[in-house]
Design an enzyme around this catalytic site. Structure first.
Site, mmCIF file in Angstrom:
data_model
loop_
_atom_site.group_PDB
_atom_site.id
_atom_site.type_symbol
_atom_site.label_atom_id
_atom_site.label_comp_id
_atom_site.label_asym_id
_atom_site.label_seq_id
_atom_site.Cartn_x
_atom_site.Cartn_y
_atom_site.Cartn_z
ATOM 1 N N ASP A 187 0.841 -1.326 0.104
ATOM 2 C CA ASP A 187 0.040 -0.296 0.253
ATOM 3 C C ASP A 187 0.771 1.107 -0.200
ATOM 4 O O ASP A 187 0.322 2.094 -0.666
ATOM 5 C CB ASP A 187 -0.392 0.223 1.359
ATOM 6 C CG ASP A 187 -1.895 0.957 0.931
ATOM 7 O OD1 ASP A 187 -2.006 1.523 0.147
ATOM 8 O OD2 ASP A 187 -2.770 1.588 2.076
ATOM 9 N N CYS A 231 -16.619 -6.322 -15.558
ATOM 10 C CA CYS A 231 -17.629 -5.224 -14.689
ATOM 11 C C CYS A 231 -18.828 -5.505 -15.722
ATOM 12 O O CYS A 231 -19.958 -5.209 -15.911
ATOM 13 C CB CYS A 231 -17.080 -3.683 -14.808
ATOM 14 S SG CYS A 231 -15.913 -3.892 -13.456
ATOM 15 N N CYS A 254 -22.348 -3.277 -16.434
ATOM 16 C CA CYS A 254 -22.495 -2.620 -14.119
ATOM 17 C C CYS A 254 -21.715 -1.201 -14.655
ATOM 18 O O CYS A 254 -20.775 -0.967 -14.680
ATOM 19 C CB CYS A 254 -21.911 -3.681 -14.109
ATOM 20 S SG CYS A 254 -22.375 -3.312 -12.461
ATOM 21 N N CYS A 290 -13.694 11.683 -2.176
ATOM 22 C CA CYS A 290 -13.858 10.294 -2.162
ATOM 23 C C CYS A 290 -13.619 10.360 -0.455
ATOM 24 O O CYS A 290 -13.008 11.105 -0.061
ATOM 25 C CB CYS A 290 -12.731 9.989 -2.400
ATOM 26 S SG CYS A 290 -13.071 7.703 -2.082
ATOM 27 N N CYS A 340 -14.661 4.484 4.019
ATOM 28 C CA CYS A 340 -16.289 4.156 2.494
ATOM 29 C C CYS A 340 -16.105 3.276 2.639
ATOM 30 O O CYS A 340 -15.222 2.657 1.243
ATOM 31 C CB CYS A 340 -16.713 5.414 2.410
ATOM 32 S SG CYS A 340 -18.064 5.674 0.922
ATOM 33 N N CYS A 386 -18.989 1.695 -2.976
ATOM 34 C CA CYS A 386 -18.804 1.535 -4.420
ATOM 35 C C CYS A 386 -18.424 0.054 -4.596
ATOM 36 O O CYS A 386 -18.308 -1.234 -5.338
ATOM 37 C CB CYS A 386 -17.429 2.140 -4.598
ATOM 38 S SG CYS A 386 -15.924 2.115 -3.696
#
Length: 385
Positions: free
Chosen positions: A134, A188, A191, A214, A240, A243
């Protein structure tokens, strides 16, 4: 050295130490990602938390001498709590996103990568590695996509067929020339649910994120939150998941493979009011092991205040008045003033009027004005300060 046999041995070993998926990629430059990152930079869509040197983020050879392969790993994390806690009047709760449940995933993945390094080193004298999770230079998602871990979804997450997008990613650059795996094709299709329901419109289009909008980013900022986003925050105090939760590929996906990742409901979904007065020591002892604590307690406390306003929790008025009156940090004093106006009531109004006479900080005074405006909207008498 037979790298084909070694690769099979590494895959088998990886499963024995709790790596849920592993893939191998060529260490060539990530040219498509480089173009996208420069475009993000031009549009000012970056969060500022990333490695600033885009060349380093996309050129493995700039951060590792003569790279021959990149090994990508993924660990699945839970999407549901085994034990539920209920938010109710007088005991309202905030929520940390799923990526902050359990022990900080950076520590968990580094542990797996270290074990993998040690295993490979025991097999190949002279093997070299550079592992990252990360916060390293490379873009985890680009590496995972190339290594066949999953495809890059419209929600800007890697989506795996097995675990959906509920996976943590890490990678290891090495000087061992493994045969690369085949990247997975996008699945995907048409969609567009994640883009359509993003609370702030941060998903500009499939695969393009304006990080400045975001909620996951906004919950980590330390200043005043812009008015337009306060209503969108709800009871989120860190991160969050919207999504991800709307993604059809995540339907029914909930894996509890790693004890370190199991959430303590009282930590993952904590009571809001106690957060307003928590000390640095208490915060570190209680939340220091989760990834959502990395920015310290201030953003969490600010978000908790906004969440209390979201609930219009009048049982928190007394604590919010104390924060507005006594907290040394203008951001918390001001946000508490705004929240008092949102919640309403004569005690809140009286406290705001008193604070207006006493407060010296201009930004806090502006928040007090905003708080009083809520009363003006419900009254024919305008209150001016």
């Amino acid at each position: 050295m037979d790298t084909e046999i070694l690769k099979k041995d590494i895959i088998a070993y990886s499963k024995s130490i709790g790596i849920d998926k592993i893939g191998f990629a060529a260490p060539t430059a990530f040219e498509e990602m480089k173009v996208r990152l420069y475009r993000q930079q031009e549009l000012q869509y970056q969060s500022g938390f990333e490695e600033k040197d885009i060349e380093k983020r996309t050129e493995p050879a700039l951060i590792f001498n003569r790279p021959k392969s990149i090994i990508s790993i993924a660990l699945a994390y839970p999407s549901k709590m085994k034990t539920l806690v209920v938010s109710k009047k007088g005991e309202r709760r905030g929520i940390f996103c799923r990526a902050s449940w359990g022990t900080d995933y950076h520590a968990v993945l580094r542990d797996r990568l270290k074990k993998l390094e040690e295993y490979i080193a025991s097999k190949v004298p002279g093997a070299r590695f550079k592992s990252m999770v990360d916060t390293g230079e490379l873009v985890d998602r680009a590496v995972a996509e190339r290594a066949g871990i999953g495809w890059s979804g419209k929600n800007c997450s890697i989506i795996t067929p097995e675990f959906g997008s509920y996976v943590y990613l890490g990678e290891m650059i090495t000087n061992i020339p493994f045969e690369p795996d085949t990247p997975m094709e996008d699945q995907c299709g048409s969609c567009n649910k994640c883009v359509d329901v993003c609370p702030t419109g941060a998903l500009v289009q499939g695969g393009q994120l304006d990080a400045q909008k975001c909620i996951a980013f906004l919950t980590q900022t330390k200043g005043f939150l812009a008015d337009e986003y306060r209503e969108k925050l709800g009871n989120r105090i860190y991160g969050c998941d919207t999504c991800q939760t709307v993604c059809p590929e995540n339907k029914g996906k909930d894996f509890h493979f790693h004890t370190e990742m199991e959430p303590d409901p009282e930590i993952a979904k904590p009571l809001l009011r106690p957060l307003l007065t928590i000390s640095n020591r208490e915060f570190k002892e209680r939340f220091g092991h989760v990834s959502g604590s990395w920015r310290g307690k201030k953003p969490i406390q600010r978000n908790a205040i906004i969440a209390l306003a979201h609930y219009k929790d009048d049982t928190a008025i007394e604590e919010l008045i104390l924060v507005m009156r006594d907290d040394p940090r203008p951001v918390l004093r001001g946000t508490a003033a705004w929240a008092l106006g949102k919640i309403g009531g004569s005690d809140a109004q009286d406290a705001l009027l008193r604070a207006a006479d006493r407060e010296q900080d201009e930004e806090v005074l502006e928040e007090i004005r905003k708080g009083l405006e809520f009363f003006n909207a419900d009254s024919e008498t305008n209150i001016r300060i």
